[in-house]
Design an enzyme around this catalytic site. Structure first.
Site, PDB file in Angstrom:
ATOM      1  CG  ASN A 256       8.777   0.185  -3.436  1.00  0.00           C
ATOM      2  OD1 ASN A 256       8.235   0.589  -4.329  1.00  0.00           O
ATOM      3  ND2 ASN A 256      10.288   0.435  -3.275  1.00  0.00           N
ATOM      4  CG  ASP A 257      12.491  -2.972  -2.734  1.00  0.00           C
ATOM      5  OD1 ASP A 257      12.455  -1.879  -3.446  1.00  0.00           O
ATOM      6  OD2 ASP A 257      13.219  -2.834  -1.603  1.00  0.00           O
ATOM      7  CB  VAL A 258       8.182  -7.960  -2.417  1.00  0.00           C
ATOM      8  CG1 VAL A 258       9.229  -8.070  -1.361  1.00  0.00           C
ATOM      9  CG2 VAL A 258       6.916  -7.040  -2.154  1.00  0.00           C
TER      10      VAL A 258
END
Length: 459
Positions: free
Chosen positions: A383-385
């Site tokens: 997700n965030d990466v």
């Protein structure tokens, strides 16, 4: 110098060499297994030679403790699932800090801590070890699902500062008094344990790799300090090596998130919905058949694994899919972000366990330039990466964090259980991009579906 003392000192020197060689070997996935064996051999040697220490008592209790602890560790290492590895690392790391704190508590209780230098180091080791122990226990509870993702107290930062200052004040009083009362020592340890728990409670899964690495450094420092108190060179060396390695790893991971350590501790990404601008567009679904066709007839596919792959235990299926695509002439590479997963190197461990060759796994700096040349970027539970708001949205908590440029591939396929935000609670703008398609479902089942369709096309 007696013969026993000479043998102990020589053995500790060998232990130091084995620790350093082991740590150096662990720097590369190719030699990591060898490094673990070397470091393990050093620890066995240090343990055995300790029995030669003059005046050693309670031999039976020591052997019993080693037998119980070793048996439990061997059994838990055999049965633990790869998806549960982060919490095992967290709790084992915490045990090291707790052991260092327990050594200090025992030495204080026996009245063996004398002199300002030794008292200071014993107090520092006790403080750091106790914080590492309770903080690691909270981290374990979060990763195991026993505790909710994040729990933030009212005026959390003020509580952290006040509790920290009070605990340090008790520690300074111990050093100045020279002979603290039992009540004083008990209060100091209780406050240190509370401080570790309170610091870790608000931290969510997005920051957990850095936190685990930080507590690893804490444990090393605590062990090193208590080694000086006991006059044990092996503990001093082990503590320095672990503390230095943990500190460097923590700095590298904080840099990979582009967030200072103080920000991670005092302004954590909590797992609750975060502020940010509204995202235009909508998520577009793709079927397993279409996803298989996109990859089967591609020239290059870059796989970006995340925690969703770990939860589903899909690493073996992912490697089976990659091998199948390669047989059809598709170039497949794996892209790993430094903080993907729930512990340092989490994705590397999973892929290695599945048998993915090391030369197919690339870190962020090596692979980012290749995304614009890729026909498909397959994102599995990350997700965030891969969230492009890290480059564009200054109001986002992850703004400025280096990310994998999956959005720059010609096509992006994201395997995800549902439409909700990830563990950090931050909505991912990648999912709304025109070149992105969502393949909903468990990573295990979704990849198995893709494999079946690729086989049909190959046939």
């Amino acid at each position: 110098m007696t013969g026993a003392t000479w043998l102990i000192n020589i053995s500790y020197f060998v232990v130091a060499v084995l620790f350093i060689l082991g740590l150096k070997a662990m720097a590369s996935p190719v030699s990591a297994r060898k490094g673990i064996v070397w470091a393990g051999a050093g620890m066995v040697l240090a343990t055995v030679v300790t029995f030669l220490t003059p005046g050693m008592q309670n031999m039976l209790l020591i052997v019993l403790a080693l037998a119980l602890g070793g048996s439990l560790a061997w059994w838990s290492g055999k049965v633990v699932k790869m998806t549960d590895m982060p919490q095992m690392v967290a709790i084992y790391n915490g045990m090291g800090g707790g052991a260092a704190a327990a050594i200090a508590a025992l030495e204080f209780a026996r009245g063996h801590v004398t002199g300002p230098v030794v008292t200071t180091l014993a107090t520092l080791g006790a403080l750091i070890g106790a914080v590492s122990f309770s903080g690691s226990c909270v981290a374990w509870a979060k990763l195991q699902g026993v505790m909710q993702k994040a729990f933030r107290l009212p005026a959390q930062n003020a509580v952290n500062v006040v509790l920290g200052l009070v605990t340090i004040g008790f520690g300074v009083a111990i050093v100045l008094s020279g002979h603290p009362s039992p009540l004083h020592i008990i209060l100091f340890f209780a406050l240190a344990l509370l401080l570790g728990a309170v610091l870790t409670l608000p931290i969510g899964g997005a920051d957990m790799p850095v936190v685990i690495s930080l507590f690893n450094a804490f444990t090393g420092l605590a062990v090193g300090f208590e080694g000086y108190v006991l006059g044990n060179p092996a503990l001093i060396i082990a503590g320095i090596v672990v503390g230095a390695a943990g500190t460097l790893l923590t700095q590298l991971m904080a840099k990979a998130m582009n967030r200072p350590l103080t920000n991670i501790l005092f302004q954590p990404i909590t797992g609750e919905a975060q502020a940010g601008g509204a995202i235009a567009g909508s998520m577009k679904e793709v079927s397993g058949l279409d996803a298989a066709a996109m990859m089967r007839y591609a020239q290059k596919v870059i796989v970006v694994p995340g925690y969703g792959m770990a939860v589903a235990g899909a690493q073996h299926k992912v490697w089976e899919m990659a091998q199948l695509l390669e047989k059809e002439g598709v170039e497949v590479k794996f892209a790993i972000h430094p903080v993907a997963g729930r512990m340092p190197g989490h994705m590397n461990v999973l892929l290695a366990e599945a048998g993915v060759p090391y030369d197919k796994i690339f870190d962020l700096e090596e692979i980012n330039a290749e995304f614009p040349l890729a026909d498909v970027a397959l994102v599995i539970g990350a997700n965030d990466v891969v969230n492009p708001v890290a480059r564009t949205d200054k109001s986002s908590p992850i703004y400025g964090m280096p990310i994998l440029d999956a959005d720059k591939a010609q096509n992006v396929i994201v395997i995800k259980r549902g439409k909700g935000a990830g563990y950090s609670g931050i909505e991912n703008a990648l999912f709304y991009e025109d070149n992105c398609r969502m393949l909903y479902g468990s990573a295990q089942q979704a990849v198995a579906d893709v494999i079946a369709h690729v086989k049909e096309m190959a046939g």
